[in-house]
Design a protein around this motif. Sequence first.
Motif, short mmCIF file in Angstrom:
data_model
loop_
_atom_site.label_atom_id
_atom_site.label_comp_id
_atom_site.label_asym_id
_atom_site.label_seq_id
_atom_site.Cartn_x
_atom_site.Cartn_y
_atom_site.Cartn_z
N SER A 112 0.84 -1.49 -0.15
CA SER A 112 -0.08 -0.07 -0.25
C SER A 112 0.62 1.41 0.50
O SER A 112 0.00 2.02 -0.71
CB SER A 112 -1.23 0.28 1.59
OG SER A 112 -0.45 -0.30 2.38
N LEU A 116 0.76 4.11 -2.42
CA LEU A 116 0.52 5.57 -2.46
C LEU A 116 1.49 6.17 -3.22
O LEU A 116 1.04 7.48 -3.34
CB LEU A 116 0.27 5.79 -0.97
CG LEU A 116 0.09 7.50 -0.75
CD1 LEU A 116 -0.77 7.36 -1.21
CD2 LEU A 116 0.08 7.83 0.52
N THR A 147 -5.54 4.47 1.14
CA THR A 147 -5.18 4.78 0.33
C THR A 147 -5.64 5.86 -0.47
O THR A 147 -5.51 6.81 -0.41
CB THR A 147 -4.76 3.62 -0.91
OG1 THR A 147 -3.78 2.84 -0.13
CG2 THR A 147 -3.74 4.08 -2.12
#
Length: 290
Positions: A112, A116, A147
Amino acid sequence: MSRNLLINTGNILSLDEAKKKASQNTRDELVDTLKIILREEKNQGDNIVFMNGIGDTGIENTERAELKVTVKVFVSSPEAESLKDALDKVFEHLNTDTIESLVIAYTTKHDSEDILMSLKSLWRAVEEYVKVGKLSSVGLSDLSTNTFIELFQWANVKPAIVQINLATCCVVPPALQEFSKANDVQLLTHSDPSEILPEDKLKEIFGSPVSLHWVVKYQIHLKCRGDAVAELPFAIDRILRMCSRAKYLLSVEMSLPTTIKENKTTDGERKKDKRRVYVKVKTREKKSKE
């Protein structure tokens, strides 16, 4: 050495085979259409740089103020230039300076935090187009709630749209619903596959391993007006021609075989419809043996 190949499928629904498969999903439609175009153009030789399918009238035959162009870009590279290439191709082939709605679908196997960072790189490019008036409403697809919120809070141009796939998420996350409502973000669902064209499908189409750069799915909507009732039959005809199903642009990099694999299809009746698939292929030429 390498060379570029651009494929324009033109009016997909003018093909009999496509009309018989009106309920196809995005992936199957792309696969079948590209097979038809490659089969029809296979006799043009190995040095061809452009393949053109069935032509259409283009949006230039309609007042631009009457149209709404919505675009979804499927991209797997965090490079901003890849996204810009996709958007520029849409502007070029639709002969328009503006897109009313854009959604970015970024797919990757990274964690994640990396996602991003990649999204920020892509979003900076989106913001450039917004600032010069080329994009109006912009958004993202298939992100985790955290996110999306982090990107929203970071961005100068706030995402106005967020899409989720109900095939992988049966219930809309309550936190995302709450955040979208509080920040005036349009929450939409979709049914596009998570991986729009897997490697095996690309190899099936082109006959060799292919690296997918991006796919664009776009639709052209005819805006409703109060005086359209008086011209109802004509208005309905225009809507059917322009908005019946989505259109596509596709960019890949591949080693093109000497002979493109032939796929059995039937030639279709050619009607006017604004559905397109453009394929930009970068190929490596084989060295001749001495």
